[in-house]
Design a protein around this motif. Sequence first.
Motif, short mmCIF file in Angstrom:
data_model
loop_
_atom_site.label_atom_id
_atom_site.label_comp_id
_atom_site.label_asym_id
_atom_site.label_seq_id
_atom_site.Cartn_x
_atom_site.Cartn_y
_atom_site.Cartn_z
N ASN A 117 0.81 -1.21 0.00
CA ASN A 117 0.00 0.00 0.00
C ASN A 117 0.85 1.26 0.00
N LEU A 118 1.92 1.22 0.76
CA LEU A 118 2.72 2.43 0.98
C LEU A 118 4.17 2.05 1.18
N MET A 119 5.07 2.83 0.58
CA MET A 119 6.50 2.67 0.79
C MET A 119 7.05 4.05 1.12
N GLY A 120 7.98 4.10 2.05
CA GLY A 120 8.47 5.41 2.43
C GLY A 120 9.82 5.39 3.12
N TRP A 121 10.25 6.60 3.43
CA TRP A 121 11.52 6.80 4.13
C TRP A 121 11.28 7.75 5.31
N HIS A 122 11.83 7.37 6.43
CA HIS A 122 11.89 8.23 7.59
C HIS A 122 13.36 8.44 7.93
N ARG A 123 13.63 9.40 8.81
CA ARG A 123 15.00 9.57 9.27
C ARG A 123 15.00 10.00 10.73
N ILE A 137 0.03 3.47 -3.11
CA ILE A 137 -0.29 2.51 -4.16
C ILE A 137 -0.68 3.18 -5.46
N GLY A 138 -1.23 4.38 -5.34
CA GLY A 138 -1.63 5.12 -6.52
C GLY A 138 -0.53 5.96 -7.12
N GLY A 139 0.64 5.94 -6.49
CA GLY A 139 1.76 6.73 -6.99
C GLY A 139 1.83 8.13 -6.42
N TYR A 140 0.94 8.45 -5.49
CA TYR A 140 0.97 9.79 -4.89
C TYR A 140 2.16 9.90 -3.95
N MET A 141 2.93 10.96 -4.12
CA MET A 141 4.13 11.17 -3.33
C MET A 141 3.92 12.29 -2.32
N ASN A 142 4.45 12.06 -1.15
CA ASN A 142 4.32 13.02 -0.05
C ASN A 142 5.72 13.30 0.48
N TYR A 143 6.05 14.58 0.66
CA TYR A 143 7.38 14.95 1.12
C TYR A 143 7.31 15.86 2.35
N ILE A 179 11.34 10.55 -4.26
CA ILE A 179 11.06 9.15 -3.94
C ILE A 179 10.51 8.46 -5.19
N SER A 180 10.90 7.22 -5.38
CA SER A 180 10.38 6.45 -6.51
C SER A 180 10.31 4.99 -6.10
N ARG A 181 9.65 4.20 -6.91
CA ARG A 181 9.53 2.79 -6.57
C ARG A 181 9.56 1.95 -7.83
N MET A 187 10.77 -2.48 -4.65
CA MET A 187 11.84 -1.62 -4.18
C MET A 187 11.38 -0.17 -4.12
N VAL A 188 11.97 0.56 -3.20
CA VAL A 188 11.73 1.99 -3.10
C VAL A 188 13.08 2.69 -3.04
N TYR A 189 13.15 3.85 -3.66
CA TYR A 189 14.40 4.60 -3.74
C TYR A 189 14.18 6.02 -3.22
N LEU A 190 15.27 6.60 -2.77
CA LEU A 190 15.24 8.00 -2.37
C LEU A 190 16.46 8.68 -2.98
N GLN A 191 16.22 9.49 -3.99
CA GLN A 191 17.29 10.27 -4.59
C GLN A 191 17.41 11.58 -3.84
#
Length: 126
Positions: A31-37, A52-58, A68-70, A76-80
């Motif tokens: 459903n959701l992939m993300g990055w925290h720090r 899941i719909g491709g909506y990105m939140n920053y 962020i991309s997947r 896989m999820v990436y953070l450029q």
Amino acid sequence: VQLQASGGGFVQAGGSLRLSCAASGNIFSINLMGWHRQAPGKERELVADINIGGYMNYADSVKGRFTISRDKDKNMVYLQMTSLKLEDTAVYYCNVDGLSMNCSTYGCYPGPFVSWGQGTLVTVSS
């Protein structure tokens, strides 16, 4: 479901890094992939996520600098990260929530999961 994050390291201010995170296991859907720090002495905070719909939140602090991309096929999820600042120094954690297949003697059924990666350290120096 296990997550394996990679890509952290040392970089000078203004530089770039790309973090990767691979999810593995009995994944039925994501459903959701993300990055925290989490920076030293601070609470963990959301950096970015993608649903899941491709909506990105920053987070406001990374807008315009991080992307962020997947890869749905590879889970896989990436953070450029570009234009890195000293305040971006932190341990970065990937997280994924979705449904996994849980099997017992009664059969296999999807059930919710939330998983966190082990963290990868990003150090930005002046």
